[in-house]
Design a protein around this motif. Sequence first.
Motif, PDB file in Angstrom:
ATOM      1  N   ASP A  92       0.811  -1.227   0.000  1.00  0.00           N
ATOM      2  CA  ASP A  92       0.000   0.000   0.000  1.00  0.00           C
ATOM      3  C   ASP A  92       0.839   1.270   0.000  1.00  0.00           C
ATOM      4  OD1 ASP A  92      -2.418  -1.367   0.095  1.00  0.00           O
ATOM      5  OD2 ASP A  92      -2.562  -1.278   2.281  1.00  0.00           O
ATOM      6  N   ALA A  93       2.124   1.152   0.350  1.00  0.00           N
ATOM      7  CA  ALA A  93       2.931   2.330   0.653  1.00  0.00           C
ATOM      8  C   ALA A  93       3.035   3.302  -0.522  1.00  0.00           C
ATOM      9  CB  ALA A  93       4.326   1.912   1.111  1.00  0.00           C
ATOM     10  N   VAL A  94       3.194   2.771  -1.738  1.00  0.00           N
ATOM     11  CA  VAL A  94       3.358   3.648  -2.904  1.00  0.00           C
ATOM     12  C   VAL A  94       2.098   4.483  -3.129  1.00  0.00           C
ATOM     13  CG1 VAL A  94       3.740   3.747  -5.385  1.00  0.00           C
ATOM     14  CG2 VAL A  94       4.998   2.093  -4.014  1.00  0.00           C
ATOM     15  N   LYS A  95       0.941   3.804  -3.155  1.00  0.00           N
ATOM     16  CA  LYS A  95      -0.315   4.532  -3.362  1.00  0.00           C
ATOM     17  C   LYS A  95      -0.583   5.489  -2.208  1.00  0.00           C
ATOM     18  CE  LYS A  95      -2.839   1.246  -6.272  1.00  0.00           C
ATOM     19  NZ  LYS A  95      -4.053   0.401  -6.390  1.00  0.00           N
ATOM     20  N   LEU A  96      -0.362   5.019  -0.988  1.00  0.00           N
ATOM     21  CA  LEU A  96      -0.610   5.868   0.177  1.00  0.00           C
ATOM     22  C   LEU A  96       0.220   7.138   0.120  1.00  0.00           C
ATOM     23  CD1 LEU A  96      -1.775   6.483   2.972  1.00  0.00           C
ATOM     24  CD2 LEU A  96       0.041   5.075   3.967  1.00  0.00           C
ATOM     25  N   HIS A  97       1.500   6.998  -0.196  1.00  0.00           N
ATOM     26  CA  HIS A  97       2.360   8.182  -0.268  1.00  0.00           C
ATOM     27  C   HIS A  97       1.840   9.163  -1.313  1.00  0.00           C
ATOM     28  CE1 HIS A  97       5.941  10.606  -1.295  1.00  0.00           C
ATOM     29  NE2 HIS A  97       6.155  10.529   0.008  1.00  0.00           N
ATOM     30  N   GLY A  98       1.375   8.633  -2.440  1.00  0.00           N
ATOM     31  CA  GLY A  98       0.830   9.506  -3.477  1.00  0.00           C
ATOM     32  C   GLY A  98      -0.415  10.241  -3.021  1.00  0.00           C
ATOM     33  N   TYR A  99      -1.314   9.533  -2.348  1.00  0.00           N
ATOM     34  CA  TYR A  99      -2.546  10.168  -1.865  1.00  0.00           C
ATOM     35  C   TYR A  99      -2.250  11.187  -0.766  1.00  0.00           C
ATOM     36  CZ  TYR A  99      -5.185   6.527  -4.357  1.00  0.00           C
ATOM     37  OH  TYR A  99      -5.713   5.709  -5.312  1.00  0.00           O
ATOM     38  N   LEU A 100      -1.365  10.831   0.172  1.00  0.00           N
ATOM     39  CA  LEU A 100      -0.997  11.774   1.233  1.00  0.00           C
ATOM     40  C   LEU A 100      -0.401  13.054   0.645  1.00  0.00           C
ATOM     41  CD1 LEU A 100       0.682   9.351   3.831  1.00  0.00           C
ATOM     42  CD2 LEU A 100      -1.499  10.526   4.127  1.00  0.00           C
ATOM     43  N   SER A 101       0.465  12.887  -0.342  1.00  0.00           N
ATOM     44  CA  SER A 101       1.113  14.043  -0.978  1.00  0.00           C
ATOM     45  C   SER A 101       0.103  14.893  -1.728  1.00  0.00           C
ATOM     46  CB  SER A 101       2.215  13.567  -1.933  1.00  0.00           C
ATOM     47  OG  SER A 101       3.212  12.854  -1.238  1.00  0.00           O
ATOM     48  N   ASP A 102      -0.839  14.233  -2.407  1.00  0.00           N
ATOM     49  CA  ASP A 102      -1.855  14.951  -3.169  1.00  0.00           C
ATOM     50  C   ASP A 102      -2.712  15.814  -2.245  1.00  0.00           C
ATOM     51  OD1 ASP A 102      -3.393  15.718  -5.360  1.00  0.00           O
ATOM     52  OD2 ASP A 102      -4.748  14.019  -5.177  1.00  0.00           O
ATOM     53  N   VAL A 103      -3.179  15.223  -1.145  1.00  0.00           N
ATOM     54  CA  VAL A 103      -4.003  15.985  -0.202  1.00  0.00           C
ATOM     55  C   VAL A 103      -3.179  17.095   0.438  1.00  0.00           C
ATOM     56  CG1 VAL A 103      -5.321  15.876   1.944  1.00  0.00           C
ATOM     57  CG2 VAL A 103      -5.552  14.036   0.257  1.00  0.00           C
ATOM     58  N   TRP A 104      -1.940  16.776   0.826  1.00  0.00           N
ATOM     59  CA  TRP A 104      -1.090  17.763   1.499  1.00  0.00           C
ATOM     60  C   TRP A 104      -0.875  19.005   0.631  1.00  0.00           C
ATOM     61  CZ3 TRP A 104       3.969  19.607   0.482  1.00  0.00           C
ATOM     62  CH2 TRP A 104       4.544  20.344   1.519  1.00  0.00           C
ATOM     63  N   LYS A 105      -0.622  18.795  -0.653  1.00  0.00           N
ATOM     64  CA  LYS A 105      -0.372  19.928  -1.554  1.00  0.00           C
ATOM     65  C   LYS A 105      -1.572  20.861  -1.641  1.00  0.00           C
ATOM     66  CE  LYS A 105       2.838  17.335  -4.471  1.00  0.00           C
ATOM     67  NZ  LYS A 105       3.008  16.635  -5.778  1.00  0.00           N
ATOM     68  N   LYS A 106      -2.763  20.308  -1.454  1.00  0.00           N
ATOM     69  CA  LYS A 106      -3.985  21.094  -1.577  1.00  0.00           C
ATOM     70  C   LYS A 106      -4.505  21.580  -0.224  1.00  0.00           C
ATOM     71  CE  LYS A 106      -5.262  18.411  -5.665  1.00  0.00           C
ATOM     72  NZ  LYS A 106      -6.194  17.394  -6.221  1.00  0.00           N
ATOM     73  N   SER A 107      -3.801  21.234   0.846  1.00  0.00           N
ATOM     74  CA  SER A 107      -4.212  21.636   2.193  1.00  0.00           C
ATOM     75  C   SER A 107      -3.486  22.903   2.617  1.00  0.00           C
ATOM     76  CB  SER A 107      -3.893  20.510   3.194  1.00  0.00           C
ATOM     77  OG  SER A 107      -2.485  20.418   3.407  1.00  0.00           O
ATOM     78  N   TRP A 108      -3.942  23.483   3.747  1.00  0.00           N
ATOM     79  CA  TRP A 108      -3.244  24.674   4.227  1.00  0.00           C
ATOM     80  C   TRP A 108      -1.863  24.323   4.775  1.00  0.00           C
ATOM     81  CZ3 TRP A 108      -1.674  25.547   9.233  1.00  0.00           C
ATOM     82  CH2 TRP A 108      -2.256  24.787  10.240  1.00  0.00           C
ATOM     83  N   HIS A 109      -1.671  23.055   5.234  1.00  0.00           N
ATOM     84  CA  HIS A 109      -0.336  22.630   5.648  1.00  0.00           C
ATOM     85  C   HIS A 109       0.633  22.758   4.481  1.00  0.00           C
ATOM     86  CE1 HIS A 109      -1.861  21.085   9.428  1.00  0.00           C
ATOM     87  NE2 HIS A 109      -2.725  20.334   8.797  1.00  0.00           N
ATOM     88  N   GLY A 110       0.194  22.304   3.295  1.00  0.00           N
ATOM     89  CA  GLY A 110       1.044  22.388   2.116  1.00  0.00           C
ATOM     90  C   GLY A 110       1.323  23.820   1.708  1.00  0.00           C
ATOM     91  N   LYS A 111       0.313  24.683   1.820  1.00  0.00           N
ATOM     92  CA  LYS A 111       0.505  26.096   1.467  1.00  0.00           C
ATOM     93  C   LYS A 111       1.545  26.765   2.363  1.00  0.00           C
ATOM     94  CE  LYS A 111      -2.452  26.420  -1.898  1.00  0.00           C
ATOM     95  NZ  LYS A 111      -2.001  26.720  -3.281  1.00  0.00           N
ATOM     96  N   LEU A 112       1.590  26.319   3.632  1.00  0.00           N
ATOM     97  CA  LEU A 112       2.557  26.880   4.575  1.00  0.00           C
ATOM     98  C   LEU A 112       3.859  26.087   4.610  1.00  0.00           C
ATOM     99  CD1 LEU A 112       0.185  27.716   7.585  1.00  0.00           C
ATOM    100  CD2 LEU A 112       1.047  29.271   5.832  1.00  0.00           C
ATOM    101  N   GLY A 113       3.918  24.984   3.854  1.00  0.00           N
ATOM    102  CA  GLY A 113       5.138  24.176   3.791  1.00  0.00           C
ATOM    103  C   GLY A 113       5.436  23.407   5.067  1.00  0.00           C
ATOM    104  N   ARG A 114       4.401  22.938   5.757  1.00  0.00           N
ATOM    105  CA  ARG A 114       4.598  22.259   7.039  1.00  0.00           C
ATOM    106  C   ARG A 114       3.977  20.862   7.030  1.00  0.00           C
ATOM    107  NH1 ARG A 114       2.652  27.081  11.080  1.00  0.00           N
ATOM    108  NH2 ARG A 114       3.835  28.766  10.107  1.00  0.00           N
ATOM    109  N   ARG A 115       4.545  19.991   7.850  1.00  0.00           N
ATOM    110  CA  ARG A 115       4.009  18.653   8.102  1.00  0.00           C
ATOM    111  C   ARG A 115       3.824  17.859   6.810  1.00  0.00           C
ATOM    112  NH1 ARG A 115      -0.759  18.724  12.422  1.00  0.00           N
ATOM    113  NH2 ARG A 115       0.147  16.671  12.856  1.00  0.00           N
ATOM    114  N   ALA A 116       4.854  17.863   5.984  1.00  0.00           N
ATOM    115  CA  ALA A 116       4.803  17.097   4.742  1.00  0.00           C
ATOM    116  C   ALA A 116       4.790  15.601   5.044  1.00  0.00           C
ATOM    117  CB  ALA A 116       6.012  17.441   3.869  1.00  0.00           C
TER     118      ALA A 116
END
Length: 378
Positions: A209-233
């Motif tokens: 699951d790790a490959v898909k999970l990492h992709g989904y986590l990254s996708d959501v993070w980029k679109k979240s406010w955490h991603g906008k602030l560059g935190r908790r990648a």
Amino acid sequence: MAGKYTVEVSIIKSTDELGSVVKAWRDFISDASVSCGFWCDPVVIEELVNFRSGERLLFAEARCGGRLAAIVPFKVSAYDVPLFLGLWRIGVVKARVVKLPDYGFAVVGGENRMAVLSDVIDAVQQKEECDLVIVPNCVVDDMGVEGVMRRGILRNVQATFMLDAATGFDEYFQKLSANTRQVLRRKIRKMKQECGDRLDVKCFHTKEDAVKLHGYLSDVWKKSWHGKLGRRAPPPEAFLRKIAEPGWLRSYILFADGEPAASVLGFQYKGVFLDEAPAYDRKWEKYSPGSVLFFMMLEDLFGHDKPEVVDFGFGYNQYKKTLGTRQEIRGEMWIPVSRKGRRLALAAKTCDIVFGLGKTLLGGTGLVQKIKARMKDR
């Protein structure tokens, strides 16, 4: 004045050196009388310390009456210590930091965790030249050891919420307030309507699951406010695979209309489920996708391999208070060692005081919330 515990500190500089102590470490934490948190397990520590970049591990063993009472692993690195006023990062200071990954180091039941830590920190300071010792996620109720608090400061003190999962899900859900139950059902219903009833949650827990999970986590993070602030990648894919091997990975993605809308990086270790780095795609914000995900995630947690405790993670959020069954007050302990460390601790404490005063004075005006929202939308 000598402490209760005799402490031996070893400096570990490579994965091979770490391997030489892992068996005894694993044997110690496998004892039913020993309490140990996820972030202080040797499997996790090996992933957290980058020996190739020059980081080291201070491996402290505390004994009482000749008996091993605790193992406390500190990561040593040149660390860019950020200074914040709330969400605003106002500066960065490079310092030599000795940092414990988490307050949940391995300790024999019945021992005073903070008393152990006090004596260990004394030994660490004699062994390693540094500016600052940092211990995150400390339980404030344990802070009765004068030897620690006399030297340090406690920062970012917040309520942290847990859920004791002793009952079934239906019984737990019925204990929530009627208003909470109605709000959760309404949010799920509205989100389903928006995405054509294509709303579901999926658990990721295997190495595959790790490959898909990492992709989904990254996708959501980029679109979240955490991603906008560059935190908790999200952590590297290799970390997810390593944690999945012993069966500790348990992460959740909420899908809306076939696309990831919210995520929780989760781990389950020794009967405790850890909720780490929740995030959501901001386009779904008005539907509270985080709350929807947590409700659906809890159904799965109660229904399969139920943990004893769900730890919603450090820091206050309304959904944690709403869904939790008890709370602890936690904070981050900073113990300055050098003159630079003392200046840094003073600067951090000043930032905390200034922000706290500003929040108190302006909180009723709504200005703080407006500024925070603007920061997230930048």
